[in-house]
Design a protein around this motif. Structure first.
Motif, PDB file in Angstrom:
ATOM      1  N   MET A   1      28.315 104.748  41.434  1.00 32.30           N
ATOM      2  CA  MET A   1      28.963 103.511  41.016  1.00 32.30           C
ATOM      3  C   MET A   1      29.236 102.638  42.234  1.00 32.30           C
ATOM      4  SD  MET A   1      31.646 104.527  37.983  1.00 32.30           S
ATOM      5  CE  MET A   1      32.578 105.691  38.949  1.00 32.30           C
ATOM      6  N   ARG A   5      30.645  95.897  41.905  1.00 38.45           N
ATOM      7  CA  ARG A   5      30.296  95.575  40.527  1.00 38.45           C
ATOM      8  C   ARG A   5      31.452  95.922  39.581  1.00 38.45           C
ATOM      9  NH1 ARG A   5      24.537  97.245  41.734  1.00 38.45           N
ATOM     10  NH2 ARG A   5      25.016  99.349  40.990  1.00 38.45           N
ATOM     11  N   ILE A   6      32.119  97.039  39.866  1.00 36.39           N
ATOM     12  CA  ILE A   6      33.279  97.409  39.060  1.00 36.39           C
ATOM     13  C   ILE A   6      34.363  96.346  39.182  1.00 36.39           C
ATOM     14  CG2 ILE A   6      35.157  99.092  38.810  1.00 36.39           C
ATOM     15  CD1 ILE A   6      33.190 101.249  39.681  1.00 36.39           C
ATOM     16  N   GLU A  97      29.965 101.996  35.255  1.00 36.04           N
ATOM     17  CA  GLU A  97      30.618 100.861  35.904  1.00 36.04           C
ATOM     18  C   GLU A  97      31.254  99.924  34.877  1.00 36.04           C
ATOM     19  OE1 GLU A  97      27.800 100.523  39.909  1.00 36.04           O
ATOM     20  OE2 GLU A  97      27.267  99.421  38.095  1.00 36.04           O
TER      21      GLU A  97
END
Length: 259
Positions: A1, A5-6, A97
């Motif tokens: 992950m 982006r998270i 994510e």
């Protein structure tokens, strides 16, 4: 992950919820407290201080619980219903994510709500000259956040594989059952029925023990002395670990879902 982006997904969730005017609920909380601080002495003339102390915490818990469940169960379902989930999963972002970002975004909303509502609550206590332990109330508010974050993970998990109405119902059921798991365990032991005892032990093992994250009574009626630091850390770790486990289940189910 990928953390970046998270973070982007979490930021979008936070902005979307705020854009939906969820923070107007704070105004509703202010109105309720303003009415209560005037009205409660009429009904409990000798104990109005404790009644208002308890009332303010309970109302905060109820409002944030409703927000948590209704938003949490809809985070994935809304994307599916609008078919925007197809656009989202087509991007270079994994499903883990997506779940993690949704959870962190909702947790950020809860943190803001609880922080502002706690500040308002403390202001009312000061204006009403109501004796209280500020440190105990702040600790209770922090643990309310841990409890609601766990319920947010429950709501997201149910929202991954059920429709919104069923997910809301199941989430409320888990909340209610989670607050009495210790009582269920004691009831099973008192029943002297092996089947009942095994059933209550099973429920105790699979349901979250939310009473470990509920310090309202300690803050209101309790106890001026702070709870043991080791116990606080252990209970907070329990809430975080249970939330992580639920998110892992949600990611597992979501990863195998076809759209």
């Amino acid at each position: 992950m990928t953390p970046s982006r998270i973070f982007v997904i979490a930021k979008n969730v936070f902005q979307e919820v705020v854009r939906d005017r969820i923070l107007y609920i704070i105004g509703f909380y202010v109105v309720i407290l303003a009415i209560a601080i005037r009205a409660l002495p009429e009904f409990a003339a000798t104990t109005e201080n404790k009644v208002f102390l308890d009332f303010g915490m309970v109302v905060m818990s109820i409002i944030t619980l409703v927000v948590t469940i209704f938003i949490g169960t809809g985070l994935i379902n809304k994307e599916v219903d609008k078919r925007t989930i197809l656009v989202l999963i087509a991007k270079p972002v994994s499903r883990s994510e997506i779940i993690s970002g949704k959870f962190l975004g909702l947790s950020a909303v809860l943190a803001v709500l609880i922080a502002i509502m706690t500040a308002i609550y403390l202001i009312f206590l000061q204006l009403g000259n109501i004796p209280h332990s500020t440190v105990s109330l702040l600790i209770a508010a922090v643990f309310l956040f841990f409890q609601l974050s766990l319920i947010a993970a429950v709501a997201i998990t149910f929202g991954v594989f059920t429709n919104s109405l069923l997910a809301i119902t199941l989430s409320f059921a888990v909340y209610l059952m989670g607050n009495i798991t210790q009582d269920l365990l004691k009831l099973g032991r008192l029943s002297n029925n092996p089947t009942m005892e095994r059933m209550t032990q099973f429920l105790y093992l699979i349901l979250p023990d939310l009473s470990r994250l509920d310090l309202k009574n300690d803050a209101v009626y309790g106890l001026q002395a702070l709870p043991d630091a080791t116990a606080l850390i252990t209970d907070a770790g329990y809430g975080l670990l249970y939330s992580a486990m639920l998110l892992a289940i949600a990611i597992f189910i979501f990863s195998r879902r076809e759209f």
